[in-house]
Design a protein around this motif. Structure first.
Motif, mmCIF file in Angstrom:
data_model
loop_
_atom_site.group_PDB
_atom_site.id
_atom_site.type_symbol
_atom_site.label_atom_id
_atom_site.label_comp_id
_atom_site.label_asym_id
_atom_site.label_seq_id
_atom_site.Cartn_x
_atom_site.Cartn_y
_atom_site.Cartn_z
ATOM 1 N N ARG A 1 -4.654 -7.966 23.127
ATOM 2 C CA ARG A 1 -4.397 -8.122 21.690
ATOM 3 C C ARG A 1 -3.155 -7.347 21.274
ATOM 4 N N HIS A 2 -2.366 -6.922 22.251
ATOM 5 C CA HIS A 2 -1.245 -6.033 21.923
ATOM 6 C C HIS A 2 -0.122 -6.716 21.160
ATOM 7 N N ARG A 3 -0.103 -8.061 21.134
ATOM 8 C CA ARG A 3 0.922 -8.719 20.313
ATOM 9 C C ARG A 3 0.550 -8.651 18.838
ATOM 10 N N ASP A 4 -0.716 -8.433 18.558
ATOM 11 C CA ASP A 4 -1.209 -8.435 17.173
ATOM 12 C C ASP A 4 -1.639 -7.061 16.669
ATOM 13 N N GLU A 5 -1.993 -6.165 17.577
ATOM 14 C CA GLU A 5 -2.616 -4.904 17.161
ATOM 15 C C GLU A 5 -2.158 -3.756 18.044
ATOM 16 N N GLY A 6 -2.584 -2.557 17.664
ATOM 17 C CA GLY A 6 -2.392 -1.395 18.534
ATOM 18 C C GLY A 6 -1.246 -0.494 18.119
ATOM 19 N N THR A 7 -0.300 -1.039 17.354
ATOM 20 C CA THR A 7 0.776 -0.203 16.796
ATOM 21 C C THR A 7 1.028 -0.689 15.369
ATOM 22 N N ILE A 8 1.744 0.134 14.602
ATOM 23 C CA ILE A 8 2.110 -0.262 13.239
ATOM 24 C C ILE A 8 3.560 -0.711 13.284
ATOM 25 N N GLU A 9 3.774 -2.029 13.328
ATOM 26 C CA GLU A 9 5.147 -2.524 13.336
ATOM 27 C C GLU A 9 5.203 -3.927 12.743
ATOM 28 N N VAL A 10 6.390 -4.289 12.319
ATOM 29 C CA VAL A 10 6.587 -5.578 11.654
ATOM 30 C C VAL A 10 6.087 -6.716 12.551
ATOM 31 N N GLY A 11 5.316 -7.623 11.948
ATOM 32 C CA GLY A 11 4.807 -8.783 12.674
ATOM 33 C C GLY A 11 3.378 -8.621 13.150
ATOM 34 N N LYS A 12 2.926 -7.362 13.296
ATOM 35 C CA LYS A 12 1.538 -7.151 13.739
ATOM 36 C C LYS A 12 0.594 -7.101 12.535
ATOM 37 N N LEU A 13 -0.687 -7.206 12.806
ATOM 38 C CA LEU A 13 -1.685 -7.087 11.736
ATOM 39 C C LEU A 13 -1.653 -5.668 11.164
ATOM 40 N N ALA A 14 -1.838 -5.574 9.847
ATOM 41 C CA ALA A 14 -1.810 -4.258 9.193
ATOM 42 C C ALA A 14 -3.190 -3.604 9.310
ATOM 43 N N ASN A 15 -3.541 -3.249 10.546
ATOM 44 C CA ASN A 15 -4.802 -2.538 10.814
ATOM 45 C C ASN A 15 -4.455 -1.067 11.019
ATOM 46 N N PHE A 16 -4.807 -0.252 10.046
ATOM 47 C CA PHE A 16 -4.418 1.149 10.190
ATOM 48 C C PHE A 16 -5.396 2.070 9.482
ATOM 49 N N ILE A 17 -5.292 3.345 9.845
ATOM 50 C CA ILE A 17 -6.118 4.389 9.255
ATOM 51 C C ILE A 17 -5.206 5.317 8.467
ATOM 52 N N CYS A 18 -5.690 5.696 7.306
ATOM 53 C CA CYS A 18 -4.919 6.546 6.413
ATOM 54 C C CYS A 18 -5.763 7.801 6.135
ATOM 55 N N THR A 19 -5.156 8.976 6.244
ATOM 56 C CA THR A 19 -5.947 10.191 6.065
ATOM 57 C C THR A 19 -5.097 11.315 5.477
ATOM 58 N N ASP A 20 -5.769 12.257 4.825
ATOM 59 C CA ASP A 20 -5.075 13.461 4.348
ATOM 60 C C ASP A 20 -5.301 14.624 5.303
ATOM 61 N N THR B 1 0.869 -1.171 0.000
ATOM 62 C CA THR B 1 0.000 0.000 0.000
ATOM 63 C C THR B 1 0.906 1.222 0.000
ATOM 64 N N ARG B 2 0.719 2.074 -1.001
ATOM 65 C CA ARG B 2 1.556 3.272 -1.086
ATOM 66 C C ARG B 2 0.891 4.409 -0.317
ATOM 67 N N LEU B 3 1.601 4.908 0.669
ATOM 68 C CA LEU B 3 1.010 5.873 1.601
ATOM 69 C C LEU B 3 1.758 7.195 1.592
ATOM 70 N N GLN B 4 2.589 7.365 0.577
ATOM 71 C CA GLN B 4 3.459 8.540 0.537
ATOM 72 C C GLN B 4 2.680 9.841 0.702
ATOM 73 N N GLY B 5 3.145 10.668 1.623
ATOM 74 C CA GLY B 5 2.533 11.986 1.801
ATOM 75 C C GLY B 5 1.242 11.969 2.598
ATOM 76 N N ARG B 6 0.767 10.785 3.009
ATOM 77 C CA ARG B 6 -0.479 10.725 3.770
ATOM 78 C C ARG B 6 -0.158 10.425 5.240
ATOM 79 N N ARG B 7 -1.118 10.707 6.106
ATOM 80 C CA ARG B 7 -0.907 10.410 7.525
ATOM 81 C C ARG B 7 -1.476 9.030 7.835
ATOM 82 N N VAL B 8 -0.733 8.286 8.637
ATOM 83 C CA VAL B 8 -1.125 6.907 8.939
ATOM 84 C C VAL B 8 -0.986 6.687 10.438
ATOM 85 N N PHE B 9 -2.000 6.068 11.023
ATOM 86 C CA PHE B 9 -1.888 5.682 12.439
ATOM 87 C C PHE B 9 -2.668 4.394 12.659
#
Ligand SMILES: [Zn+2]
Length: 371
Positions: free
Chosen positions: A325-344, A27-35
């Motif tokens: 669920r903190h081993r799987d979710e809650g932050t954006i890092e390698v190994g966790k589920l890619a659950n995130f919000i993308c916004t301009d 997913t290309r997220l360049q220039g967008r905010r992600v959390f």
């Protein structure tokens, strides 16, 4: 870059991405905010029957006790929920779940507890299992109130322990057990006995604690290593220090405080002492008939002294901890589920306008979920 199971393989500049990962979903997220996607960690979303008319009565000065004596309050929800079919409950609950999903919630906790008998509590947990959209974390809240069939809290707790909890285990309908430890409901001694036995049966435990008075629920929760203690309004220095030393998360529920016109929890003191604080709506038909995630965070900022980064953390990282669920979710890092919000939009546009979630896209396990 996300693997086929939806877990993050790589986050960063494309030029830095290891070649072996470049074949996977990007997913290309360049220039967008992600959390990280929001995690709503405390709701009572499965019920039938509205109680809007009671709200007007309460505002006109009729006491909660009077309303309850006339068959209103929680027992009116219990009556309607027992009567409702599984299909009807599923339809009603699914539309509430869709509303959370629309707001960027990828993981949603839902408690049972508006049936208070074996047959109908199982019905609620089966409804929860069938819901679609966010990942759902079910919690058994049989110890919510005393059902009319029982003459004492002790007898009802024995019934929960012998008749219901073993069946939940066998049918894998819930991994978490919650209880309402408050004056006039389950007391701390009975609550501790119940939760200890639930732990022996293999359940994780959480507690509705210290909402209406210093009920002792926080002490019980910390002593037992509860995942969370929820509400946490009437706490003193010793409870705050005990929480700070523990791994138990304090889940604060300011919408309920708004509707009940009671004090807000001492978020600033809790956070400054080192307590992990999460936020949630407490959505339910009585004390918090609102699913407004943005208003929840806004109240935390306006009334509880929380900063915007603390509110984001409360709705992501700490909420994940509250749900284990903190081993799987809650932050954006390698190994966790890619659950995130993308916004301009700027992050300052979140938790700002009641009822309005800024334009965004929700990704769950690396796939676009909204719109
Ligand atoms: Zn609650």
């Amino acid at each position: 870059v996300v693997d086929p199971a939806g877990r993050i393989l790589f986050v960063g500049a494309w030029t830095d991405c290891p070649t072996q990962f470049k074949k996977w979903r990007q997913t290309r997220l360049q220039g967008r905010r992600v959390f990280p996607a929001f995690i709503e960690c405390h709701t009572h979303s499965v019920f039938a029957g509205e109680r809007a008319s009671e709200f007007e009565e309460r505002l006109s000065g009729i006491s909660y006790a009077e309303i309850a004596a006339r068959g209103g309050g929680i027992l009116s929800t219990v009556k309607n929920t027992r009567r409702a079919s599984e299909g009807e409950l599923l339809r009603r609950t699914q539309s509430r779940v869709d509303e959370f999903f629309r707001q960027g919630v990828a993981t949603l906790e839902i408690k049972s507890g508006y049936a208070l008998d074996l047959k109908n509590e199982l019905k609620l947990l089966k409804v929860i299992k069938k819901l679609k959209g966010p990942s759902i974390v079910p919690t058994f809240l049989g110890a919510h109130a005393l059902p009319p069939e029982f003459s004492s809290y002790e007898l009802y707790v024995d019934y929960l322990l012998t008749e219901i909890l073993p069946r939940l285990r066998k049918q894998k309908l819930a991994q978490r057990v919650d209880i309402f430890i408050e004056h006039g409901f389950f007391d701390r001694h009975l609550g501790e006995r119940y939760l200890r036995q639930a732990q022996t049966l293999g359940f994780d435990v959480v507690v509705h604690a210290n909402q209406l008075a210093p009920s002792g629920g926080v002490d019980v929760g910390v002593r037992l290593g509860a995942l969370s203690v929820d509400h946490v309004i009437h706490v003193g220095k010793s409870q705050i220090e005990a929480l700070a030393r523990s791994n138990t998360v304090a889940v604060l529920l300011p919408l309920a405080d708004l509707y009940l016109k009671c004090a807000y929890p001492p978020a600033r003191k809790l956070i400054d002492a080192g307590v992990r604080v999460a936020l949630a709506t407490d959505f339910n038909p009585g004390s918090s008939p609102s699913q407004d995630v943005m208003l929840t965070g806004l109240l935390a900022r306006l009334e509880m002294g929380m900063t915007l980064p603390e509110v984001f953390r409360a709705y992501t990282t700490h909420a994940a901890m509250a749900l284990n669920r903190h081993r799987d979710e809650g932050t954006i890092e390698v190994g966790k589920l890619a659950n995130f919000i993308c916004t301009d939009e700027p992050l300052s546009a979140f938790f700002y306008s009641a009822g309005r979630v800024p334009e965004h896209e929700l990704f769950v396990a690396g796939r676009l979920a909204s719109r």
